[in-house]
Design an enzyme around this catalytic site. Structure first.
Site, PDB file in Angstrom:
ATOM      1  N   ARG A  59       0.701  -1.123   0.074  1.00 15.32           N
ATOM      2  CA  ARG A  59       0.454   0.081   0.058  1.00 15.32           C
ATOM      3  C   ARG A  59       0.920   1.042   0.256  1.00 15.32           C
ATOM      4  NH1 ARG A  59      -3.506   1.742   4.185  1.00 15.32           N
ATOM      5  NH2 ARG A  59      -5.238   3.669   3.306  1.00 15.32           N
ATOM      6  N   ASN A  91      -3.028   8.325   4.488  1.00 12.55           N
ATOM      7  CA  ASN A  91      -2.403   8.224   4.574  1.00 12.55           C
ATOM      8  C   ASN A  91      -2.192   8.146   5.951  1.00 12.55           C
ATOM      9  OD1 ASN A  91      -1.602   7.318   2.290  1.00 12.55           O
ATOM     10  ND2 ASN A  91       0.100   9.435   1.676  1.00 12.55           N
ATOM     11  N   HIS A 188      -4.894  -6.062  -3.757  1.00 13.32           N
ATOM     12  CA  HIS A 188      -6.056  -5.879  -2.345  1.00 13.32           C
ATOM     13  C   HIS A 188      -6.078  -7.493  -2.549  1.00 13.32           C
ATOM     14  CE1 HIS A 188      -8.648  -1.995  -3.007  1.00 13.32           C
ATOM     15  NE2 HIS A 188      -6.948  -1.345  -3.045  1.00 13.32           N
TER      16      HIS A 188
END
Length: 318
Positions: A59, A91, A188
């Site tokens: 990520r 973030n 994912h």
């Protein structure tokens, strides 16, 4: 966590026309020949103590490259004069910066002022995929670190509520096509999400439907139990794939079953432009692996800068 370090060998040497600086698989062969080995060791050691490291590093790579290109701007710390990317709303939940710092410290001992933080992130992202059972590819190297990082720019990251048109536009701005979009969404398979990113799909979804009608109803009920309202557990959430520690194509199989956690995930199966790709990857894991590796190389070379620096400390400019 499965350790299949060379499960799929994909050698990609691309001439990326939109990069401003030339990258090379052999960039550190003479100046820091053990660079990739040092980075892999840091990633592997961290993963032994924290099973979420793989998802977090992957990520981090996406969130870094999607803002200013792959320049490690996500690693810069905020200052009294500037709020940096890592403190931008999307973030706040990005973790595992310490893994990159650990690798950087060891690299500075082995070959000072040589390996950029941007290259460390890119190599580490490949390593966590391979360590989790996914494909291996050669990382092109020679990126420089940027000097600018602004939290305000993180609003351009694709949101979990995006529809396919919004996703295509967002990825297109980074030089990525529709197949790249679907392939990279497959990352994912290692992901986890807190309830806040998908709970709007579970209750009062619209004036007609209480639950997002694209969702498998039993799956939706399971998520409602994990994310009650009100929800006092900020850590509550759901893995984006039922085999969350293994990099595989199960993410796409879940989309076929209506079990995508994010609205943006499930949208890929409900739009004619992307549905056929989702179905293809759900049928053929090796095809997904090939396309994912190719798209990672493509994204990893987006916005590469030639006037940057090699930071001595990834959190601050030199």
């Amino acid at each position: 966590m499965a350790l299949k370090l060379f499960s799929v060998m994909i050698f990609l040497v691309l001439n990326v026309s939109f990069s401003k600086a030339a990258l090379d698989v052999h960039y550190y062969d003479r100046t820091c020949p053990n660079a990739e080995k040092i980075i892999l060791e840091a990633v592997r050691n961290a993963s032994m103590h924290d099973p979420k490291v793989s998802a977090r590093i992957l990520r981090m790579f996406f969130h870094d490259c999607f803002i200013r290109g792959c320049d490690a701007s996500i690693l810069l710390d905020s200052t009294p004069q500037n709020q940096a990317e890592k403190d931008g709303p999307p973030n706040i939940s990005v973790r595992a910066f310490y893994v990159i710092d650990d690798a950087k410290a060891k690299l500075e001992q082995a070959c000072p002022r040589t390996v950029s933080c941007a290259d460390i992130i890119t190599i580490a992202a490949r390593d966590v995929v391979t360590m989790s059972g996914g494909p291996f590819w050669n990382v092109l190297k020679g990126r420089k670190d940027g000097r600018i990082s602004r939290a305000s720019e993180t609003i351009t990251l694709p949101a979990p509520t995006f529809n396919v048109s919004q996703l295509i536009q967002s990825f297109g701005k980074r030089g990525l096509g529709v197949k790249d979009l679907v392939a990279l969404s497959g990352g994912h398979t290692l992901g986890f999400s807190h309830c806040s990113s998908f709970q709007a799909r579970l209750r009062n979804f619209s004036s007609v439907h209480d639950i997002d009608p694209r969702m498998n109803i039993e799956f939706a009920q399971t998520l409602r139990q994990k994310c009650p309202k009100p929800n006092k557990d900020r850590n509550a959430g759901q893995f984006l794939d039922s085999t969350a520690s293994t990099f595989d194509n199960n993410y796409f199989k879940q989309l076929l079953a209506g079990k995508g956690v994010f609205g943006s995930d499930q949208a890929l199966f409900n739009d004619y432009r992307t549905k056929w790709i989702v179905e293809s990857f759900a049928r053929d894991q090796s095809s997904f692996f090939r396309e994912f590796a190719a798209s990672m190389v493509k994204l990893g070379n987006f916005g590469v800068i030639e006037n940057g620096e090699v930071r001595l400390n990834c959190g601050v400019v030199n």
